[in-house]
Design a protein around this motif. Structure first.
Motif, PDB file in Angstrom:
ATOM      1  N   GLY A  55      -0.515 101.372  91.902  1.00  0.00           N
ATOM      2  CA  GLY A  55      -0.784 102.551  92.711  1.00  0.00           C
ATOM      3  C   GLY A  55       0.448 103.266  93.212  1.00  0.00           C
ATOM      4  N   THR A  56       1.621 102.947  92.650  1.00  0.00           N
ATOM      5  CA  THR A  56       2.851 103.562  93.138  1.00  0.00           C
ATOM      6  C   THR A  56       2.907 105.056  92.847  1.00  0.00           C
ATOM      7  N   THR A  57       2.404 105.474  91.688  1.00  0.00           N
ATOM      8  CA  THR A  57       2.423 106.904  91.355  1.00  0.00           C
ATOM      9  C   THR A  57       1.595 107.701  92.349  1.00  0.00           C
ATOM     10  N   LEU A  58       0.397 107.227  92.639  1.00  0.00           N
ATOM     11  CA  LEU A  58      -0.463 107.932  93.588  1.00  0.00           C
ATOM     12  C   LEU A  58       0.161 107.942  94.980  1.00  0.00           C
ATOM     13  N   ALA A  59       0.743 106.824  95.396  1.00  0.00           N
ATOM     14  CA  ALA A  59       1.388 106.775  96.713  1.00  0.00           C
ATOM     15  C   ALA A  59       2.525 107.785  96.790  1.00  0.00           C
ATOM     16  N   GLY A  60       3.324 107.870  95.728  1.00  0.00           N
ATOM     17  CA  GLY A  60       4.414 108.840  95.696  1.00  0.00           C
ATOM     18  C   GLY A  60       3.903 110.267  95.726  1.00  0.00           C
ATOM     19  N   GLN A  61       2.809 110.529  94.990  1.00  0.00           N
ATOM     20  CA  GLN A  61       2.225 111.869  94.994  1.00  0.00           C
ATOM     21  C   GLN A  61       1.710 112.241  96.384  1.00  0.00           C
ATOM     22  N   GLY A 100       1.094 122.544  91.466  1.00  0.00           N
ATOM     23  CA  GLY A 100       1.332 121.563  92.515  1.00  0.00           C
ATOM     24  C   GLY A 100       1.001 120.163  92.055  1.00  0.00           C
ATOM     25  N   ILE A 101       0.749 119.307  93.013  1.00  0.00           N
ATOM     26  CA  ILE A 101       0.432 117.913  92.737  1.00  0.00           C
ATOM     27  C   ILE A 101      -1.077 117.746  92.721  1.00  0.00           C
ATOM     28  N   ASP A 102      -1.611 117.268  91.604  1.00  0.00           N
ATOM     29  CA  ASP A 102      -3.067 117.168  91.485  1.00  0.00           C
ATOM     30  C   ASP A 102      -3.568 115.723  91.593  1.00  0.00           C
ATOM     31  N   PHE A 103      -2.684 114.803  91.931  1.00  0.00           N
ATOM     32  CA  PHE A 103      -3.054 113.404  92.179  1.00  0.00           C
ATOM     33  C   PHE A 103      -3.650 112.717  90.946  1.00  0.00           C
ATOM     34  N   SER A 104      -3.299 113.199  89.773  1.00  0.00           N
ATOM     35  CA  SER A 104      -3.725 112.524  88.551  1.00  0.00           C
ATOM     36  C   SER A 104      -2.495 112.090  87.772  1.00  0.00           C
ATOM     37  N   SER A 105      -2.653 111.094  86.928  1.00  0.00           N
ATOM     38  CA  SER A 105      -1.565 110.641  86.072  1.00  0.00           C
ATOM     39  C   SER A 105      -2.156 109.771  84.966  1.00  0.00           C
ATOM     40  N   THR A 106      -1.408 109.624  83.892  1.00  0.00           N
ATOM     41  CA  THR A 106      -1.787 108.735  82.799  1.00  0.00           C
ATOM     42  C   THR A 106      -0.651 107.759  82.586  1.00  0.00           C
ATOM     43  N   HIS A 107      -0.881 106.519  82.954  1.00  0.00           N
ATOM     44  CA  HIS A 107       0.164 105.484  82.872  1.00  0.00           C
ATOM     45  C   HIS A 107       1.431 105.925  83.605  1.00  0.00           C
ATOM     46  N   GLY A 108       1.245 106.550  84.750  1.00  0.00           N
ATOM     47  CA  GLY A 108       2.377 106.963  85.565  1.00  0.00           C
ATOM     48  C   GLY A 108       2.963 108.306  85.196  1.00  0.00           C
ATOM     49  N   VAL A 109       2.474 108.924  84.123  1.00  0.00           N
ATOM     50  CA  VAL A 109       2.993 110.219  83.671  1.00  0.00           C
ATOM     51  C   VAL A 109       2.093 111.321  84.212  1.00  0.00           C
ATOM     52  N   THR A 110       2.694 112.317  84.846  1.00  0.00           N
ATOM     53  CA  THR A 110       1.941 113.415  85.452  1.00  0.00           C
ATOM     54  C   THR A 110       2.127 114.696  84.639  1.00  0.00           C
ATOM     55  N   LYS A 111       1.272 115.675  84.901  1.00  0.00           N
ATOM     56  CA  LYS A 111       1.334 116.958  84.209  1.00  0.00           C
ATOM     57  C   LYS A 111       1.732 118.063  85.185  1.00  0.00           C
ATOM     58  N   GLY A 112       2.415 119.071  84.645  1.00  0.00           N
ATOM     59  CA  GLY A 112       2.811 120.214  85.467  1.00  0.00           C
ATOM     60  C   GLY A 112       4.246 120.080  85.948  1.00  0.00           C
ATOM     61  N   TRP A 113       4.983 121.183  85.931  1.00  0.00           N
ATOM     62  CA  TRP A 113       6.385 121.150  86.325  1.00  0.00           C
ATOM     63  C   TRP A 113       6.582 120.649  87.752  1.00  0.00           C
ATOM     64  N   SER A 114       5.640 120.942  88.640  1.00  0.00           N
ATOM     65  CA  SER A 114       5.819 120.603  90.051  1.00  0.00           C
ATOM     66  C   SER A 114       5.355 119.208  90.412  1.00  0.00           C
ATOM     67  N   ASN A 115       4.653 118.542  89.504  1.00  0.00           N
ATOM     68  CA  ASN A 115       4.145 117.221  89.822  1.00  0.00           C
ATOM     69  C   ASN A 115       5.282 116.202  89.888  1.00  0.00           C
ATOM     70  N   SER A 116       5.034 115.093  90.539  1.00  0.00           N
ATOM     71  CA  SER A 116       6.095 114.111  90.776  1.00  0.00           C
ATOM     72  C   SER A 116       6.428 113.322  89.517  1.00  0.00           C
ATOM     73  N   HIS A 117       7.652 112.883  89.434  1.00  0.00           N
ATOM     74  CA  HIS A 117       8.186 112.151  88.276  1.00  0.00           C
ATOM     75  C   HIS A 117       8.931 110.931  88.788  1.00  0.00           C
ATOM     76  N   GLU A 118       8.942 109.866  88.002  1.00  0.00           N
ATOM     77  CA  GLU A 118       9.607 108.645  88.470  1.00  0.00           C
ATOM     78  C   GLU A 118      11.133 108.712  88.359  1.00  0.00           C
ATOM     79  N   PHE A 119      11.668 109.763  87.732  1.00  0.00           N
ATOM     80  CA  PHE A 119      13.119 109.984  87.669  1.00  0.00           C
ATOM     81  C   PHE A 119      13.820 108.829  86.958  1.00  0.00           C
ATOM     82  N   GLY A 120      13.155 108.326  85.915  1.00  0.00           N
ATOM     83  CA  GLY A 120      13.650 107.125  85.246  1.00  0.00           C
ATOM     84  C   GLY A 120      15.030 107.264  84.643  1.00  0.00           C
TER      85      GLY A 120
END
Length: 208
Positions: A55-61, A100-120
């Motif tokens: 749940g780290t991606t959702l928490a970050g979002q 913006g942030i739509d609180f969705s992701s697929t295996h930690g990968v989000t869609k949209g330029w503004s959505n959060s990224h893990e900065f790997g």
């Protein structure tokens, strides 16, 4: 570190990767100039950590969506060697006003330029020393230029004028003790989940 054979849906595009790397290389003098007089981060940095599929991606979002934090977006992640430059461009183009942030992701990968990224790639630039594990030994940690890391984070914060929240499962979770020493005012959000469900979710993701 990333030698997994991905399906076509999740495969990386080598030409895109090469072009983005070249862009970062060209922008490095501008990044160096921004870092030259950058102070250390003035605000505590919030790090969301935990096992994959916890749940780290959702928490970050959720934290990013409050508006009280700056965060690494999908746009900013392309500037992994030159994050302060990327933040200036992102701000000038008003990228985050378009979606913006739509609180969705697929295996930690989000869609949209503004959505959060893990900065790997950014964290890899500090922690990937060519080892075969994401957990660094003390001797490997000693090779990291901590002052340069602080200048990089300070320059990035100076653009956004907000405390940063970062979500990264691998590097930040396994180097949490190092980050706590290097960034003594940092705060950690640790996401926990039943280990059985984590293992099940990882297995399903790997199969996909």
């Amino acid at each position: 570190m990333d030698d997994v054979q991905r399906t076509e849906k999740y495969a990386k595009r080598p030409l895109d990767e090469q072009r983005i790397a070249q862009m970062n290389e060209l922008l490095r003098p501008a990044q160096a100039s921004l870092e030259q007089h950058a102070p250390q981060p003035a605000h505590p940095i919030l790090l969301v950590i935990g096992a994959p599929r916890a749940g780290t991606t959702l928490a970050g979002q959720m934290l990013a969506a409050t508006g009280g934090f700056a965060y690494a977006s999908n746009f900013l992640a392309r500037f992994w060697q030159t994050p302060a430059v990327g933040a200036i461009i992102e701000q000038a183009l008003k990228i985050r006003e378009n979606d913006g942030i739509d609180f969705s992701s697929t295996h930690g990968v989000t869609k949209g330029w503004s959505n959060s990224h893990e900065f790997g790639y950014y964290w890899s630039s500090w922690f990937d020393r060519g080892q075969t594990t994401h957990r660094l030994a003390p001797a490997e940690l000693a090779q990291i230029d901590a002052d340069a890391m602080l200048r990089s984070l300070g320059a990035l914060e100076a653009v956004r004028h907000l405390p940063f929240v970062f979500k990264n499962n691998t590097w930040c979770t396994l180097q949490a003790a190092y980050l706590a020493r290097t960034l003594p005012t940092s705060l950690f959000v640790v996401c926990r989940r039943n280990p059985l469900f984590i293992a099940q979710s990882i297995l399903m993701a790997r199969r996909e």
